[in-house]
Design an enzyme around this catalytic site. Structure first.
Site, PDB file in Angstrom:
ATOM      1  CE1 TYR A 198      27.584  -1.496 -17.826  1.00 41.86           C
ATOM      2  CE2 TYR A 198      29.263  -3.361 -18.500  1.00 41.86           C
ATOM      3  CZ  TYR A 198      28.869  -2.098 -17.983  1.00 41.86           C
ATOM      4  OH  TYR A 198      30.117  -1.491 -17.280  1.00 41.86           O
ATOM      5  CB  THR A 251      25.126  -1.430 -14.923  1.00 40.77           C
ATOM      6  OG1 THR A 251      25.867  -1.709 -13.845  1.00 40.77           O
ATOM      7  CG2 THR A 251      25.243   0.238 -15.349  1.00 40.77           C
ATOM      8  CB  SER A 271      33.617  -4.576 -13.749  1.00 36.73           C
ATOM      9  OG  SER A 271      33.170  -4.173 -15.351  1.00 36.73           O
ATOM     10  CG  HIS A 289      27.843   4.408 -14.884  1.00 39.79           C
ATOM     11  ND1 HIS A 289      27.222   3.618 -15.174  1.00 39.79           N
ATOM     12  CD2 HIS A 289      29.190   4.487 -15.184  1.00 39.79           C
ATOM     13  CE1 HIS A 289      27.821   2.552 -15.726  1.00 39.79           C
ATOM     14  NE2 HIS A 289      29.064   3.230 -15.761  1.00 39.79           N
TER      15      HIS A 289
END
Length: 384
Positions: free
Chosen positions: A134, A160, A111, A282
């Site tokens: 992101y 994402t 992440s 999500h």
């Protein structure tokens, strides 16, 4: 025997162990969903709406669970999903999870907001991994992260798109993790006092508790509240498909777009140049009251029609769920909460054991359904 003293085998077993080990606010962070958590519950429950067909007296002496995902050979159609702050659930948690994934030959996804940076994970494993990002307001920082990811062996980018703004996760307010001020900090301190193992093994030995990829962007390196404020200030509600096309020009590896729930968005993803789609809400942590991912998968698979690889995220709790997802059109699945529960309970060894169980469950299901290869798992094997 106490339910907490069982030898962990299943996801539920590891969940109980994790609950015993973690401070409540951290357990709630990974366990919880948005608002009333309706969608969170549907993600797991609605797998039961699909039944597998069992066929007998077929030669299943050569069951093979292996497959390829975005050109990468994998032992089974499964990858570890990106989890923010995983290094707070076990000491240097992202590194432990990546090592476990490598042992079982499945992809690990780091992440953007992991405790361990892309450099730390690569230096510890020396193997390629997937990276999640992101669309941030600071496009120069996006380009910087793409460069760092590429230099550290990442060939697949999971982008994402369902976070133009953060969902309302009410548990995080109740337990003092968010918006609690002084009372919240006192509450967290009280919760930490009940978990001496966490304080020693992770709180002390697991330092630094920074978000490694963002260290140079936040002034107070050890203040997670400052990191949260920075990340939320960077969410870009103005982003459109044109920004994905821009991303495609700057990233020369694979791109998976994560957060797709409608066929129209799936088609737009392909038009923007993505290699694949992750059907995801999500983990029920953004828009509550929406459908489960497994219920949306068939229509999206039909809309895409083989133009891109489709993956499913949300609600997978065992190998049977993986088989159902593949039968309904997924190339593979991403699991999130399951690997974090296992890691919080038993570290790298727990993740390795859980992944091994998934592998055995997939193989057993295939044999009992009368198939030997992943590509033989089709919608013909589903009872609606």
């Amino acid at each position: 025997m106490s339910k907490y003293n069982v030898i962990p085998v299943s996801v539920d077993d590891y969940r109980l162990k994790a609950k015993k080990r973690l401070p409540n606010f951290l357990f709630d962070y990974i366990e919880g969903g948005a608002n009333a958590e309706e969608t969170l519950g549907l993600n797991t429950a609605e797998f039961r709406n699909f039944k597998l067909k069992q066929f007998v007296m077929r030669d299943v002496s050569k069951v093979d669970t292996s497959t390829t995902m975005l050109g990468e050979k994998c032992s089974m159609p499964l990858a570890l999903a990106p989890i923010g702050m995983a290094g707070l659930f076990a000491r240097r948690g992202e590194v432990q999870a990546a090592k476990a994934a490598n042992k079982v030959d499945v992809p690990f996804t780091l992440s953007t907001v992991g405790v361990c940076s892309v450099e730390e994970v690569y230096n510890a494993t020396h193997k390629p991994f997937w990276f999640q990002l992101y669309m941030l307001r600071d496009r120069d920082f996006v380009l910087e992260m793409l460069d760092r990811a590429q230099k550290n062996g990442c060939t697949t980018l999971i982008f994402t798109v369902d976070l133009p703004l953060p969902g309302l996760r009410l548990r995080d307010y109740r337990n003092g993790m968010l918006g609690g001020g002084l009372k919240g900090k006192i509450s967290q301190a009280a919760q930490l006092a009940t978990r001496p193992w966490w304080l020693y093994d992770i709180g002390i030995k697991g330092k630094p508790h920074t978000l490694g990829n963002l260290m140079h962007k936040v002034n107070s390196a050890n203040d997670l509240d400052k990191y949260k404020a920075f990340v939320e200030s960077q969410f870009d509600p103005s982003a459109t498909w044109d920004d994905i096309a821009w991303l495609r020009k700057h990233w020369h590896g694979n791109i998976l777009i994560k957060g797709i729930m409608e066929p129209d968005d799936a088609r737009a993803t392909i038009n923007a140049g993505a290699n694949g789609i992750v059907v995801s809400n999500h983990g029920g942590r953004q828009l509550d009251g929406t459908s489960s991912t497994i219920s949306k998968l068939p229509a999206i698979a039909k809309a895409v029609g083989g133009q891109a690889e489709i993956y499913l995220d949300g609600g997978i709790r065992n190998g049977i769920d993986v088989v159902k997802a593949v039968a309904l059109g997924a190339k593979g699945v991403l699991i999130g909460r399951p690997w974090v529960y296992a890691m919080a309970a038993q570290g790298e060894d727990g993740v390795n054991k859980l992944l091994t169980l998934f592998h055995h469950e997939i193989a057993a299901a295939m044999g009992l359904m009368g198939v030997n290869h992943i590509d033989e798992i089709t919608s013909d094997l589903i009872d609606y």
